[in-house]
Scaffold this motif. Structure first.
Motif, short mmCIF file in Angstrom:
data_model
loop_
_atom_site.label_atom_id
_atom_site.label_comp_id
_atom_site.label_asym_id
_atom_site.label_seq_id
_atom_site.Cartn_x
_atom_site.Cartn_y
_atom_site.Cartn_z
N LEU A 122 0.65 -1.07 0.06
CA LEU A 122 0.07 -0.19 0.06
C LEU A 122 0.96 1.21 0.03
CD1 LEU A 122 -2.91 1.29 0.67
CD2 LEU A 122 -2.50 1.28 2.79
N HIS A 123 0.69 1.93 -0.97
CA HIS A 123 1.20 3.48 -0.74
C HIS A 123 0.27 4.31 -0.52
CE1 HIS A 123 4.18 2.10 -4.53
NE2 HIS A 123 4.51 1.56 -3.29
N LEU A 124 1.07 5.22 0.81
CA LEU A 124 0.14 6.13 1.44
C LEU A 124 0.80 7.55 1.09
CD1 LEU A 124 0.15 4.28 4.55
CD2 LEU A 124 -1.57 3.76 2.69
N GLY A 125 -0.40 8.33 0.96
CA GLY A 125 0.08 9.84 1.00
C GLY A 125 -1.13 10.57 1.78
N TYR A 126 -0.34 11.71 2.37
CA TYR A 126 -1.31 12.96 3.17
C TYR A 126 -1.33 14.21 2.65
CZ TYR A 126 -3.32 15.29 7.18
OH TYR A 126 -4.06 16.00 7.80
N GLY A 127 -2.34 14.66 2.22
CA GLY A 127 -2.10 16.12 1.74
C GLY A 127 -2.49 16.00 0.29
N PHE A 128 -2.64 17.21 -0.32
CA PHE A 128 -3.07 17.26 -1.66
C PHE A 128 -1.73 16.54 -2.65
CE2 PHE A 128 -3.75 19.08 -6.10
CZ PHE A 128 -5.12 18.87 -6.12
N PRO A 129 -2.05 15.69 -3.74
CA PRO A 129 -1.00 15.36 -4.41
C PRO A 129 -0.29 15.66 -5.57
CG PRO A 129 -3.07 14.25 -5.14
CD PRO A 129 -3.17 15.47 -4.08
N TRP A 130 0.37 16.75 -5.14
CA TRP A 130 1.20 17.43 -5.94
C TRP A 130 2.36 16.67 -6.75
CZ3 TRP A 130 -1.18 21.81 -7.23
CH2 TRP A 130 -1.63 22.34 -6.28
N SER A 131 2.73 15.60 -5.93
CA SER A 131 3.78 14.66 -6.61
C SER A 131 3.57 13.17 -6.22
CB SER A 131 5.31 15.15 -6.18
OG SER A 131 6.27 14.27 -6.44
N ARG A 132 4.01 12.47 -7.16
CA ARG A 132 4.06 11.00 -6.68
C ARG A 132 5.16 10.55 -5.73
NH1 ARG A 132 4.65 7.06 -11.43
NH2 ARG A 132 3.16 5.92 -10.83
N SER A 133 6.11 11.38 -5.31
CA SER A 133 7.23 10.89 -4.66
C SER A 133 6.68 11.16 -3.36
CB SER A 133 8.45 11.98 -4.68
OG SER A 133 8.01 13.35 -4.54
N GLU A 134 5.60 11.68 -2.90
CA GLU A 134 5.25 12.06 -1.64
C GLU A 134 4.28 10.98 -0.98
OE1 GLU A 134 2.83 15.36 -2.42
OE2 GLU A 134 4.36 16.71 -2.62
N LEU A 135 4.30 9.75 -1.63
CA LEU A 135 3.73 8.49 -1.13
C LEU A 135 4.88 7.80 -0.46
CD1 LEU A 135 2.08 7.48 -4.42
CD2 LEU A 135 0.77 8.02 -2.31
N ARG A 136 4.60 6.97 0.71
CA ARG A 136 5.28 5.90 1.27
C ARG A 136 4.57 4.37 1.24
NH1 ARG A 136 7.30 9.09 6.99
NH2 ARG A 136 7.92 11.29 5.78
N SER A 137 5.58 3.66 1.33
CA SER A 137 5.14 2.22 1.06
C SER A 137 5.18 1.45 2.39
CB SER A 137 6.06 1.69 -0.14
OG SER A 137 6.06 2.33 -1.02
N PHE A 138 4.11 0.61 2.36
CA PHE A 138 3.73 -0.28 3.52
C PHE A 138 3.12 -1.87 3.13
CE2 PHE A 138 3.51 4.41 5.11
CZ PHE A 138 4.56 4.10 5.97
N PRO A 139 3.42 -2.78 3.93
CA PRO A 139 2.95 -3.95 3.51
C PRO A 139 1.27 -4.12 3.72
CG PRO A 139 3.91 -4.15 5.61
CD PRO A 139 4.40 -3.07 4.98
N LEU A 140 0.45 -4.70 2.67
CA LEU A 140 -0.80 -4.97 2.99
C LEU A 140 -1.17 -6.21 4.05
CD1 LEU A 140 -2.29 -4.60 -0.44
CD2 LEU A 140 -2.78 -3.21 1.33
N PRO A 141 -2.19 -6.32 4.73
CA PRO A 141 -2.54 -7.43 5.62
C PRO A 141 -2.73 -8.53 4.49
CG PRO A 141 -3.60 -5.59 6.09
CD PRO A 141 -3.21 -5.17 4.86
N ARG A 142 -2.80 -9.91 5.18
CA ARG A 142 -2.97 -11.16 4.48
C ARG A 142 -4.33 -11.07 3.94
NH1 ARG A 142 -5.96 -14.71 7.35
NH2 ARG A 142 -6.24 -14.06 9.50
N PRO A 143 -4.48 -11.94 2.95
CA PRO A 143 -5.73 -12.10 2.49
C PRO A 143 -6.74 -12.94 3.32
CG PRO A 143 -4.27 -12.91 0.87
CD PRO A 143 -3.43 -12.74 2.15
N VAL A 144 -7.98 -12.57 3.40
CA VAL A 144 -9.08 -13.32 4.18
C VAL A 144 -10.30 -13.60 3.36
CG1 VAL A 144 -8.56 -12.53 6.32
CG2 VAL A 144 -10.18 -11.12 5.00
N GLY A 145 -11.20 -14.62 3.59
CA GLY A 145 -12.31 -15.05 2.72
C GLY A 145 -11.70 -15.88 1.63
N GLY A 146 -12.66 -16.21 0.73
CA GLY A 146 -12.81 -17.24 -0.38
C GLY A 146 -11.77 -18.35 0.00
N ARG A 147 -10.63 -18.84 -1.02
CA ARG A 147 -10.06 -19.93 -0.80
C ARG A 147 -9.04 -19.79 0.38
NH1 ARG A 147 -9.94 -18.47 -6.11
NH2 ARG A 147 -7.79 -17.83 -6.02
#
Length: 325
Positions: free
Chosen positions: A294-319
């Motif tokens: 997950l790439h996260l940003g706070y504020g108005f997105p003037w630039s893609r470089s303002e995003l930070r990256s974090f892992p998503l939780p494991r899948p649930v449901g389905g198979r």
């Protein structure tokens, strides 16, 4: 004019705790102390090693998420951008608001959508053509070929409440997001919300003491249900008692029982508390080829470089989730 990233978004935490807690995820790294708006230090999951705003080239793009407060863009600037970027239908909608605060929220939210999509698509904001499904869900018109920045399509979802707009963007899959502010819901509204839940969810909410703890539980379930139904493109057309979330008391989705028409695929659900008292949720389908970031940003997105990256939780449901991690 610039609008720097003031903080990454944060995993949810109970009201009684002064800090949020790292969600349980197989790839989570050590937590780091980061200042949030208001100056309160909060623990967030450490960035994914080697990840940046353009990570994932050659594979599915990570989920992109932006949270922008209404004061993240001055009203005069929002109005100027809207005059150049929004289409005729959006301009008409903006002109119909009776109250200036509602018009301001609308202009901020829709300039946010066009700016963030332009960054991802590689097209000018005014060139983006946004259509609506029969159920009213907005979507970007698919490109005839690949977009300048790759892929033929982008899916996005927007939510706003309490002076904040939350936007999620993903390639190939669908995404649903929801944001709620705790203080915007009184006791009667919380009671009405809980009545729409499945029995196990109602019981879990009611095990908490009346007041802030119970309200927080109710809105945790509500935001997840909203995000899932929006990702399905159904919205409130899907009965909220037709699917069940099993939540950890402190944080995270432990299990998900989908509605009868959605048993084949698993999902990834993210709970966030961007700023104290503001709860948000994200829902995206999961598959073996997905880049679980997950790439996260706070504020108005003037630039893609303002995003930070974090892992998503494991899948649930389905198979079984173990087969998909």
């Amino acid at each position: 004019m610039t609008a720097p990233l003031t903080s990454p978004l944060l995993p949810s935490a109970p009201a009684r705790s002064p800090s949020a807690v790292v969600p349980e995820t197989p790839t989570a790294q050590a937590a780091a102390q980061v200042p949030v708006p208001g100056g309160v230090p909060v623990s967030v999951p450490g960035p994914v090693a080697g990840a940046d705003a353009d990570a994932g080239a050659g594979r599915d793009e990570p989920v992109k998420l932006w949270l922008c407060p209404n004061d993240g863009l001055p009203p005069a600037v929002a109005g100027l951008l809207a005059a150049h970027w929004l289409d005729a239908q959006e301009q008409r909608t903006a002109s119909r608001f009776l109250f200036e605060r509602d018009r301001r929220q609308y202009l901020l939210a829709h300039t946010l959508v066009r700016r963030a999509l332009a960054l991802e698509a590689g097209l000018a904001e005014a060139e983006l053509v946004i259509w609506r499904s029969a159920r009213g869900r907005p979507f970007l018109r698919p490109a005839a070929g690949e977009l300048p920045r790759g892929g033929a399509q982008l899916d996005f979802n927007l939510s706003h409440a309490g002076g904040y707009s939350l936007l999620g963007i993903v390639r190939r899959h669908r995404i649903g997001v929801d944001v709620e502010r705790l203080e915007d819901r009184d006791e009667r509204a919380i009671t009405t919300i809980v009545r729409t839940f499945a029995a196990p969810e109602r019981e879990w909410v009611e095990r908490a003491a009346p007041g802030p703890d119970r309200d927080r539980r109710a809105l945790r379930v509500w935001t997840l249900k909203e995000a899932y139904s929006k990702a399905r493109g159904i919205g409130l057309g899907l009965p909220f008692d037709a699917f069940v979330f099993t939540l950890d008391d402190e944080r995270g989705v432990r299990a998900f029982t989908p509605p009868a028409d959605d048993t084949a695929r698993p999902w990834r659900f993210v709970e966030l508390e961007p700023v104290p008292g503001v709860l948000a949720a994200v829902a995206v389908p999961a598959d073996a080829a997905q880049d679980p970031v997950l790439h996260l940003g706070y504020g108005f997105p003037w630039s893609r470089s303002e995003l930070r990256s974090f892992p998503l939780p494991r899948p649930v449901g389905g198979r079984p989730a173990a087969a998909l991690v």
